[in-house]
Design a protein around this motif. Structure first.
Motif, PDB file in Angstrom:
ATOM      1  N   LYS A 118      11.764   6.952  -4.246  1.00  0.00           N
ATOM      2  CA  LYS A 118      10.861   6.360  -5.470  1.00  0.00           C
ATOM      3  C   LYS A 118       9.674   5.883  -3.489  1.00  0.00           C
ATOM      4  O   LYS A 118       9.079   6.368  -3.752  1.00  0.00           O
ATOM      5  CB  LYS A 118      11.350   5.380  -6.150  1.00  0.00           C
ATOM      6  CG  LYS A 118       9.550   4.994  -6.267  1.00  0.00           C
ATOM      7  CD  LYS A 118       9.470   4.072  -7.697  1.00  0.00           C
ATOM      8  CE  LYS A 118       8.762   3.487  -7.974  1.00  0.00           C
ATOM      9  NZ  LYS A 118       8.942   2.231  -9.463  1.00  0.00           N
ATOM     10  N   ARG A 119      10.600   5.306  -2.918  1.00  0.00           N
ATOM     11  CA  ARG A 119      10.311   4.473  -1.676  1.00  0.00           C
ATOM     12  C   ARG A 119       9.133   5.725  -0.984  1.00  0.00           C
ATOM     13  O   ARG A 119       8.202   5.927  -0.034  1.00  0.00           O
ATOM     14  CB  ARG A 119      10.748   3.458  -0.825  1.00  0.00           C
ATOM     15  CG  ARG A 119       9.366   2.959  -0.065  1.00  0.00           C
ATOM     16  CD  ARG A 119      10.792   1.816   0.465  1.00  0.00           C
ATOM     17  NE  ARG A 119      11.721   1.982   1.687  1.00  0.00           N
ATOM     18  CZ  ARG A 119      11.534   1.425   2.940  1.00  0.00           C
ATOM     19  NH1 ARG A 119      10.888  -0.483   1.920  1.00  0.00           N
ATOM     20  NH2 ARG A 119      12.227   1.281   3.824  1.00  0.00           N
ATOM     21  N   ALA A 120      10.298   6.903  -0.679  1.00  0.00           N
ATOM     22  CA  ALA A 120       9.981   8.221   0.596  1.00  0.00           C
ATOM     23  C   ALA A 120       8.858   8.498  -0.639  1.00  0.00           C
ATOM     24  O   ALA A 120       8.073   9.363   0.616  1.00  0.00           O
ATOM     25  CB  ALA A 120      11.169   9.567  -0.038  1.00  0.00           C
ATOM     26  N   GLN A 121       8.338   8.929  -1.825  1.00  0.00           N
ATOM     27  CA  GLN A 121       7.716   9.923  -2.560  1.00  0.00           C
ATOM     28  C   GLN A 121       5.860   8.839  -2.282  1.00  0.00           C
ATOM     29  O   GLN A 121       4.872   8.588  -2.573  1.00  0.00           O
ATOM     30  CB  GLN A 121       7.159   9.780  -3.605  1.00  0.00           C
ATOM     31  CG  GLN A 121       8.850  10.343  -3.479  1.00  0.00           C
ATOM     32  CD  GLN A 121       9.311  11.393  -4.712  1.00  0.00           C
ATOM     33  OE1 GLN A 121       8.149  11.186  -5.493  1.00  0.00           O
ATOM     34  NE2 GLN A 121      10.118  11.651  -5.182  1.00  0.00           N
ATOM     35  N   LYS A 122       6.090   6.966  -2.040  1.00  0.00           N
ATOM     36  CA  LYS A 122       5.276   6.274  -1.787  1.00  0.00           C
ATOM     37  C   LYS A 122       3.317   7.089  -0.909  1.00  0.00           C
ATOM     38  O   LYS A 122       2.456   6.735  -0.692  1.00  0.00           O
ATOM     39  CB  LYS A 122       5.227   5.779  -1.161  1.00  0.00           C
ATOM     40  CG  LYS A 122       5.709   4.182  -2.588  1.00  0.00           C
ATOM     41  CD  LYS A 122       5.757   2.779  -1.993  1.00  0.00           C
ATOM     42  CE  LYS A 122       5.768   2.141  -2.840  1.00  0.00           C
ATOM     43  NZ  LYS A 122       5.837   0.678  -2.437  1.00  0.00           N
ATOM     44  N   LEU A 123       4.224   7.669   0.130  1.00  0.00           N
ATOM     45  CA  LEU A 123       3.383   8.335   1.390  1.00  0.00           C
ATOM     46  C   LEU A 123       2.766  10.005   1.196  1.00  0.00           C
ATOM     47  O   LEU A 123       3.420  10.114   0.774  1.00  0.00           O
ATOM     48  CB  LEU A 123       3.655   8.228   2.284  1.00  0.00           C
ATOM     49  CG  LEU A 123       4.401   6.290   3.279  1.00  0.00           C
ATOM     50  CD1 LEU A 123       4.441   6.274   4.169  1.00  0.00           C
ATOM     51  CD2 LEU A 123       2.678   5.765   3.074  1.00  0.00           C
ATOM     52  N   ARG A 174       0.941  -1.135  -0.060  1.00  0.00           N
ATOM     53  CA  ARG A 174       0.126  -0.015   0.200  1.00  0.00           C
ATOM     54  C   ARG A 174       0.684   1.748  -0.054  1.00  0.00           C
ATOM     55  O   ARG A 174       2.186   1.005   0.748  1.00  0.00           O
ATOM     56  CB  ARG A 174      -0.704   0.169   1.316  1.00  0.00           C
ATOM     57  CG  ARG A 174      -1.770  -1.015   0.980  1.00  0.00           C
ATOM     58  CD  ARG A 174      -2.884  -1.020   2.163  1.00  0.00           C
ATOM     59  NE  ARG A 174      -3.343  -1.791   2.224  1.00  0.00           N
ATOM     60  CZ  ARG A 174      -4.734  -2.330   3.572  1.00  0.00           C
ATOM     61  NH1 ARG A 174      -3.422  -2.433   4.809  1.00  0.00           N
ATOM     62  NH2 ARG A 174      -5.334  -3.078   3.158  1.00  0.00           N
ATOM     63  N   SER A 175       0.042   2.062  -0.589  1.00  0.00           N
ATOM     64  CA  SER A 175       0.909   3.544  -0.753  1.00  0.00           C
ATOM     65  C   SER A 175       0.457   4.595   1.140  1.00  0.00           C
ATOM     66  O   SER A 175       0.913   5.755   0.824  1.00  0.00           O
ATOM     67  CB  SER A 175       0.772   4.337  -1.042  1.00  0.00           C
ATOM     68  OG  SER A 175      -0.456   4.734  -1.240  1.00  0.00           O
ATOM     69  N   PHE A 176      -0.120   3.359   2.120  1.00  0.00           N
ATOM     70  CA  PHE A 176      -0.449   3.853   3.410  1.00  0.00           C
ATOM     71  C   PHE A 176      -0.562   3.146   4.185  1.00  0.00           C
ATOM     72  O   PHE A 176      -0.437   2.675   3.580  1.00  0.00           O
ATOM     73  CB  PHE A 176      -2.078   5.691   2.945  1.00  0.00           C
ATOM     74  CG  PHE A 176      -3.162   4.212   2.577  1.00  0.00           C
ATOM     75  CD1 PHE A 176      -3.635   3.980   3.936  1.00  0.00           C
ATOM     76  CD2 PHE A 176      -3.291   3.665   1.008  1.00  0.00           C
ATOM     77  CE1 PHE A 176      -4.996   2.865   3.731  1.00  0.00           C
ATOM     78  CE2 PHE A 176      -4.006   3.228   1.211  1.00  0.00           C
ATOM     79  CZ  PHE A 176      -4.814   2.549   2.317  1.00  0.00           C
ATOM     80  N   ILE A 177      -1.189   3.930   5.548  1.00  0.00           N
ATOM     81  CA  ILE A 177      -1.130   3.518   6.799  1.00  0.00           C
ATOM     82  C   ILE A 177      -2.122   3.463   7.178  1.00  0.00           C
ATOM     83  O   ILE A 177      -2.774   4.282   7.329  1.00  0.00           O
ATOM     84  CB  ILE A 177      -0.026   3.676   7.647  1.00  0.00           C
ATOM     85  CG1 ILE A 177       1.242   3.070   7.600  1.00  0.00           C
ATOM     86  CG2 ILE A 177      -0.782   2.336   9.281  1.00  0.00           C
ATOM     87  CD1 ILE A 177       2.133   3.800   8.195  1.00  0.00           C
ATOM     88  N   PRO A 178      -3.767   2.471   6.576  1.00  0.00           N
ATOM     89  CA  PRO A 178      -4.660   2.111   7.055  1.00  0.00           C
ATOM     90  C   PRO A 178      -5.353   2.780   8.832  1.00  0.00           C
ATOM     91  O   PRO A 178      -4.319   2.603   9.872  1.00  0.00           O
ATOM     92  CB  PRO A 178      -5.606   0.986   7.297  1.00  0.00           C
ATOM     93  CG  PRO A 178      -4.334   0.560   6.071  1.00  0.00           C
ATOM     94  CD  PRO A 178      -2.817   1.147   6.384  1.00  0.00           C
ATOM     95  N   ALA A 179      -5.536   3.753   8.775  1.00  0.00           N
ATOM     96  CA  ALA A 179      -6.248   4.560  10.196  1.00  0.00           C
ATOM     97  C   ALA A 179      -6.804   3.190  10.794  1.00  0.00           C
ATOM     98  O   ALA A 179      -6.838   3.349  12.379  1.00  0.00           O
ATOM     99  CB  ALA A 179      -7.286   6.104  10.192  1.00  0.00           C
TER     100      ALA A 179
END
Length: 65
Positions: free
Chosen positions: A60-65, A17-22
């Motif tokens: 690239k990974r730093a821009q995922k979030l 995922r590109s985020f951590i679900p709340a």
């Protein structure tokens, strides 16, 4: 170059995922931001050390979030 970096905590390791679900982890927003900043810092260090593969990977990974 193969990367063997630790997977992030969270559902399914968080990598897919590109985020951590709340609803799945406490303080998800601050953790996501912390991960992005960590990756950016690693990318900058890799750039200074001339590690182009690592720089590209972590940038690239730093821009995922």
């Amino acid at each position: 170059m193969r990367h063997r970096h630790a997977r992030r905590a969270g559902p399914e390791g968080g990598e897919s995922r590109s985020f951590i679900p709340a609803n799945s982890e406490a303080e998800s927003v601050s953790k996501g931001l912390e991960y992005a900043i960590d990756d950016w810092c690693i990318a900058q260090m890799a750039r200074k050390l001339g590690k182009a593969d690592d720089y590209a990977y972590f940038s690239k990974r730093a821009q995922k979030l």
